[in-house]
Each structure stands twice: as C-alpha cells, then as structure tokens.
Design a protein around this motif. Structure first.
Motif, short mmCIF file in Angstrom:
data_model
loop_
_atom_site.label_atom_id
_atom_site.label_comp_id
_atom_site.label_asym_id
_atom_site.label_seq_id
_atom_site.Cartn_x
_atom_site.Cartn_y
_atom_site.Cartn_z
N TYR A 33 33.04 36.09 47.95
CA TYR A 33 34.31 36.47 47.34
C TYR A 33 34.55 37.96 47.60
CZ TYR A 33 33.33 32.22 44.69
OH TYR A 33 33.03 30.93 44.33
N TYR A 35 36.89 41.22 46.23
CA TYR A 35 37.73 41.73 45.16
C TYR A 35 38.12 43.18 45.49
CZ TYR A 35 36.77 37.84 41.98
OH TYR A 35 36.71 36.61 41.39
N TRP A 48 38.29 34.08 49.00
CA TRP A 48 37.08 33.30 48.75
C TRP A 48 36.78 32.49 50.01
CZ3 TRP A 48 37.48 27.98 46.03
CH2 TRP A 48 36.25 27.31 46.09
N ASN B 32 35.57 28.70 32.43
CA ASN B 32 34.28 29.35 32.24
C ASN B 32 34.58 30.81 31.90
OD1 ASN B 32 32.81 27.05 32.92
ND2 ASN B 32 32.67 27.62 35.07
N PHE B 34 33.03 34.87 31.17
CA PHE B 34 31.94 35.76 31.52
C PHE B 34 32.20 37.16 30.97
CE2 PHE B 34 30.31 32.94 34.89
CZ PHE B 34 31.42 32.19 35.19
N GLY B 100 34.13 26.26 43.29
CA GLY B 100 34.17 27.70 43.49
C GLY B 100 34.23 28.45 42.17
N ASN B 101 34.10 29.71 42.26
CA ASN B 101 34.06 30.55 41.06
C ASN B 101 35.04 31.69 41.15
OD1 ASN B 101 31.86 29.33 39.50
ND2 ASN B 101 30.67 29.82 41.30
N LYS B 102 36.25 31.41 41.60
CA LYS B 102 37.26 32.46 41.64
C LYS B 102 37.50 32.92 40.21
CE LYS B 102 42.18 33.05 41.95
NZ LYS B 102 43.46 32.35 42.02
N LEU B 103 37.25 34.17 39.96
CA LEU B 103 37.38 34.72 38.62
C LEU B 103 38.57 35.66 38.52
CD1 LEU B 103 33.66 35.60 37.75
CD2 LEU B 103 34.92 33.50 37.25
N THR B 104 39.18 35.63 37.35
CA THR B 104 40.20 36.62 37.00
C THR B 104 39.55 37.58 36.02
OG1 THR B 104 42.00 35.05 37.33
CG2 THR B 104 42.46 36.99 35.98
N PHE B 105 39.63 38.87 36.33
CA PHE B 105 38.98 39.89 35.51
C PHE B 105 40.00 40.63 34.66
CE2 PHE B 105 34.55 40.37 36.89
CZ PHE B 105 34.54 39.56 38.00
N GLY B 106 39.53 41.09 33.52
CA GLY B 106 40.30 42.05 32.74
C GLY B 106 40.19 43.42 33.37
#
Lengths: 113, 115
Positions: A33, A35, A48, B32, B34, B100-106
């Motif tokens: 990934y 970012y 990704w 999920n 984190f 997949g683990n596409k994450l949205t972050f603060g």
C-alpha cells in the motif's frame, strides 16, 4: 525479521520532473500500500497492489502511478511534479488476509521546489 | 464517503495523567478499526486493533480502546501516561469489502507528555 524498507529516504525534485519511490515489503507479504502524508492532512490512501495487480487507488490524479514486481516490491511514480506533491510517502505491506495489519516503512520525504 | 475523525489535534498531559483520544468513523458496513502510533523518528506501528468480539480491546504498552457501535466511536485510553508515550496517534478504519486492508486514517493527534 526485516521490516518494510523504502528508498530513497529523501528526494528533492523540481516542479515538472518525475519522481520514483521504491518499497520492499516484509518477506511473505504480498500486498503493498502507498500512502501520502502531507502536513495537516493525515495519511491519504494512494494505491494498493497485490500479486502484481493494482487492486484499488485513492482519489489522486493519474500522474500518480506505480507497479508491483514479481518479488512483491513496488514502485511509486509521480509525473509532472507539483509543489503540493511535497509530502512524506509511506509504503506499507501486509499478508493478503483481510485481517492482517499493515506494517509501515519509514517513508520517503519528497520535496518539490 | 468513508471518513475517520480525530477531534483532538494536540494534547499535552503530565505524567501519570489519564488519556482519552477520540475517534469517530463514518462507514456503511462492517469495519475493522485500528490505532497506530508514530514515535519521534520512527515508523508507524500498530498499537491495537478491533475486528469483532469483545468491544474493549487491549493493546501494547497499557493502551486500550473501546468500540461503541451506536456512537461510531473507537476511543483510545490509557489510565496513566508516561513521558515515553509522547508520539503521534492515528486512528484508522478499514471496510471489509473485496479483501485487502485499504485503511482510511484520521489526521492524527500529537500527544506530548511532560515530566
């Protein structure tokens, strides 16, 4: 276990040039990934890759692109650099399992002048 | 749109004080959750994660977080902070779709613990 490695650590480019950033995932991880961490904006999802294919991309223009190689390492290319592309670019890797957490590298600091 | 909000951008505490960092997410489906931490000069590290089950999850270094579904929140807590907890803390959410683990972050919370 070696962590996620990124190179170069720092990169200085001028507006209009192209930048190439590299990432080596943790051994055994197939997903990579990218970012962007710009000042005050947190981490923004870029791309990704898994098993050599682009699986998803964030809300970035097409001049942000990349690829994943057979050894699962990855490259991020940014064409026609703009001043606002200056940021820390983070690479993360994980197992393909949806519950596998991301492991991050130290990042590449890109400065566009 | 998927989003994660962290309401505290900068927090300054004295050692032994209690910590609570707020995190709210906006997702339509199952997520999920984190918390990641970035110590000065180091890379992002996983602090704790919630996938399912007990909504109170415990992580490393005495941190815990509580998932409250009705409030779309996942606040981070620690009863007594130490100087070494000075770091930036990021909440993240990942929607369980398509693998997949596409994450949205603060945007992160910068915590400074003073002696």
């Amino acid at each position: 276990e070696a962590g996620v490695t990124q190179s170069p650590t720092h990169l200085i480019k001028t507006r209009g040039q192209q930048a190439t950033l590299r990432c080596s995932p943790i051994s055994g991880h197939t997903s990579v990934y990218w970012y962007q961490q710009a000042l005050g904006l947190g981490l923004q999802f870029l791309l990704w890759y898994d098993e050599g294919e682009e699986r998803n991309r964030g809300n970035f223009p097409p001049r942000f692109s990349g690829r994943q190689f057979p050894n699962y390492s990855s490259e991020l290319n940014v064409n026609a650099l703009e001043l606002e592309d200056s940021a820390l670019y983070l690479c993360a890797s994980s197992l393909a399992n949806v519950n596998s957490p991301l492991h991050f590298g130290n990042g590449t600091r890109l400065t566009v002048t | 749109a998927q989003s994660v909000s962290q309401h505290n951008h900068h927090v300054i505490l004295s050692e032994a004080a209690s910590l609570e960092l707020g995190c709210n997410y906006s997702y339509g489906g199952t997520v999920n959750l984190f918390w990641y931490v970035q110590y000065p000069g180091q890379h992002l590290q996983l602090l704790l994660k919630y996938f399912s089950g007990d909504p109170l999850v415990k992580g490393i270094k005495g941190f815990e977080a509580e998932f409250i579904k009705s409030k779309f929140s996942f606040n981070l807590r620690k009863p007594s902070v130490q100087w070494s907890d000075t770091a930036e803390y990021f909440c993240a959410a990942g929607e369980i779709t398509g693998g997949g683990n596409k994450l949205t972050f603060g945007t992160g919370t910068q915590l400074k613990v003073e002696l």
